[in-house]
Write an enzyme that holds these catalytic residues in place. Structure first.
Site: not given
Ligand SMILES: *[C@@H]1O[C@H](CO)[C@@H](O)[C@H](O)[C@H]1NC(C)=O
Ligand SMILES: *[C@@H]1O[C@H](CO)[C@@H](O)[C@H](O)[C@H]1NC(C)=O
Ligand SMILES: *[C@@H]1O[C@H](CO)[C@@H](O)[C@H](O)[C@H]1NC(C)=O
Ligand SMILES: *[C@@H]1O[C@H](CO)[C@@H](O)[C@H](O)[C@H]1NC(C)=O
Ligand SMILES: *[C@@H]1O[C@H](CO)[C@@H](O)[C@H](O)[C@H]1NC(C)=O
Ligand SMILES: *[C@@H]1O[C@H](CO)[C@@H](O)[C@H](O)[C@H]1NC(C)=O
Length: 432
Positions: A170, A411, A414
């Site tokens: 990702s 998060d 990312h």
């Protein structure tokens, strides 16, 4: 100081958190994409009737191990002792990966979040209420030279008649979205297209006869986690000696950008060798398992890549900012509420594992000029401000406890877009 394995000695919370973030966010990233584009995900590779058959094509998320034994020391086909002599151009080239971040709101961001129709809700931090936008305005300045200035027309000319493919997890997918956002603005809406999200997702621009693609292959070799949507599994099973399913998609591509790292940090992995007919797996720790996978990959690069016909890039580990006490010993949070880069030179957090870096370094150096390293780890380490934290779409329902403590669901893996991955792509442009 630098302590590669530090996180292993901590309480289980960070470990579980890391696992949670990696697996869940990778999963929801794809769900979001699928829903956003309102396409039915078509499962081409996953026929449940074939689950007990162990031929490579049918190795999928239903594959199980009949039993698991200890790793017996088997190696993959790539010669360990072999060393390609490093290319020496005679000229000492500038190390564009050592430098610093400069605030530059005149030239950045390179595109606007809301103007990119392919933006992911997982990375659109401004849309999800991020109050400080400083993270969009930083330019990477190497110490001893300047980066080539990003020029979208030049980039398209380099891509004319070619396929550019990102292959990985990702994080790599974020870099692919960044590249698509960087490139799409100059192509009229009716002259560009995006295929539905699948194992392979393709952005095409007709007038350049070019495509910018993403292949979901979080462990590079074939594994039970190769379904871009459904890969929340208890066991990680890989085929250490084969990447055939992915390879069939990437082998004809002109420019390849690979990554792999975080998925190997979740603990032991199960190995199911191609020749194993009874489903007996071996168990091995993440790092040596990653080394086997990297060698299988390197073997392909070594025997199939000629640098004049095909370019291969490898992106090193992307930094995470899960424990703020690493940059601010007084604190107990993570990247939540961080709005400025770290300025301490050579700052290195515990998320970027040095033994892994050294293993990767060794393999890449044996490939010589067949691969170009995008060593983004150090520059990403500085950017504790660049993660979405709570400013992204979350798919799971957040509990009142979580909501009252935003660090708990931030998060910090990312990256917001526009942001840090745009600079990784400027580095890619620099070397193309
Ligand atoms: C850039 O930042 C400076 C200092 O924060 C500010 O004064 C200026 O208005 C900003 N310029 C733009 C174009 O946002
Ligand atoms: C982004 O939007 C702002 C205001 O809408 C505009 O001034 C700026 O030029 C845009 N930047 C890019 C790269 O398109
Ligand atoms: C980008 O490159 C093209 C062709 O090389 C050139 O004509 C153009 O001026 C460049 N654009 C910028 C903004 O530098
Ligand atoms: C378009 O690009 C592909 C390679 O990606 C090439 O095989 C094909 O010949 C190109 N077509 C045209 C019309 O240039
Ligand atoms: C976030 O940081 C600012 C200062 O940068 C501080 O004033 C504020 O209290 C912090 N908020 C939280 C919830 O930690
Ligand atoms: C990447 O850079 C770091 C220093 O920032 C270095 O220690 C490491 O060996 C480099 N890795 C590779 C694969 O070149």
């Amino acid at each position: 100081m630098v302590q590669g394995w530090k996180w292993n000695r901590r309480s289980h919370f960070p470990l579980l958190f890391l696992i949670f973030m990696v697996v869940i966010t990778a999963t929801v990233l794809f769900n979001e994409y699928r829903i956003h584009h309102n396409h039915q995900y078509q499962s081409q590779d996953h026929n449940p009737h074939l689950q007990h058959n162990f031929s490579p094509d049918e190795f999928d998320r239903f594959t199980t191990c009949s039993s698991t034994v200890k790793y017996k020391g088997r190696r993959v086909g790539w010669d360990e002792g072999y060393r390609r002599s490093p290319v020496s151009s005679g000229v000492r080239e500038c190390d564009v990966f050592s430098g610093k971040w400069i605030f530059d709101n005149a030239s950045y961001p390179l595109y606007n979040e809301s103007n990119c129709p392919y933006m992911s809700d997982q990375l659109a931090c401004q849309k999800h209420g991020r109050p400080d936008l400083g993270y969009q305005y930083w330019r990477w300045q190497p110490n001893d030279c300047n980066l080539k200035r990003w020029n979208v027309t030049d980039m398209w000319e380099k891509l004319r008649g070619k396929r550019l493919m990102f292959v990985g997890d990702s994080l790599n997918r974020g870099q692919w979205i960044s590249m698509v956002c960087l490139l799409q603005s100059v192509i009229p809406a009716d002259k560009r297209s995006m295929s539905p999200n699948a194992h392979l997702t393709v952005f095409r621009a007709e007038e350049y006869n070019a495509s910018v693609e993403f292949l979901w292959a979080p462990l590079l070799v074939d594994s039970n986690s190769d379904d871009p949507v459904n890969h929340r599994l208890n066991d990680r099973i890989i085929r250490p000696d084969s990447a055939s399913r992915h390879l069939s998609k990437w082998e004809d591509v002109d420019i390849l950008v690979f990554n792999t790292y975080l998925w190997w940090r979740e603990g032991p992995v199960k190995l199911l060798w191609s020749s194993e007919e009874n489903g007996v797996c071996e168990e091995l720790d993440g790092l040596p398992a990653m080394e086997l996978a990297m060698k299988t990959w390197a073997n392909w690069v070594d025997s199939n890549v000629s640098p004049h016909e095909k370019r291969v890039f490898f992106v090193t580990m992307s930094a995470t900012h899960l424990w703020s006490q690493e940059w601010n010993p007084e604190s107990e949070g993570n990247c939540y509420n961080e709005s400025n880069p770290i300025t301490q030179e050579n700052y290195w957090g515990s998320g970027s594992d040095l033994p892994t870096m050294s293993m990767v370094n060794d393999i890449l150096s044996k490939l010589g000029s067949k691969v170009t390293v995008l060593n983004i780890t150090q520059l990403s380490e500085y950017r504790k401000d660049g993660h979405p934290s709570i400013h992204r779409k979350f798919w799971e329902t957040l509990s009142p406890e979580q909501l009252s403590k935003p660090e708990s669901y931030s998060d910090c893996i990312h990256w917001c877009l526009p942001g840090v991955p745009d600079v990784w792509n400027e580095l890619l442009f620099h070397f193309l």
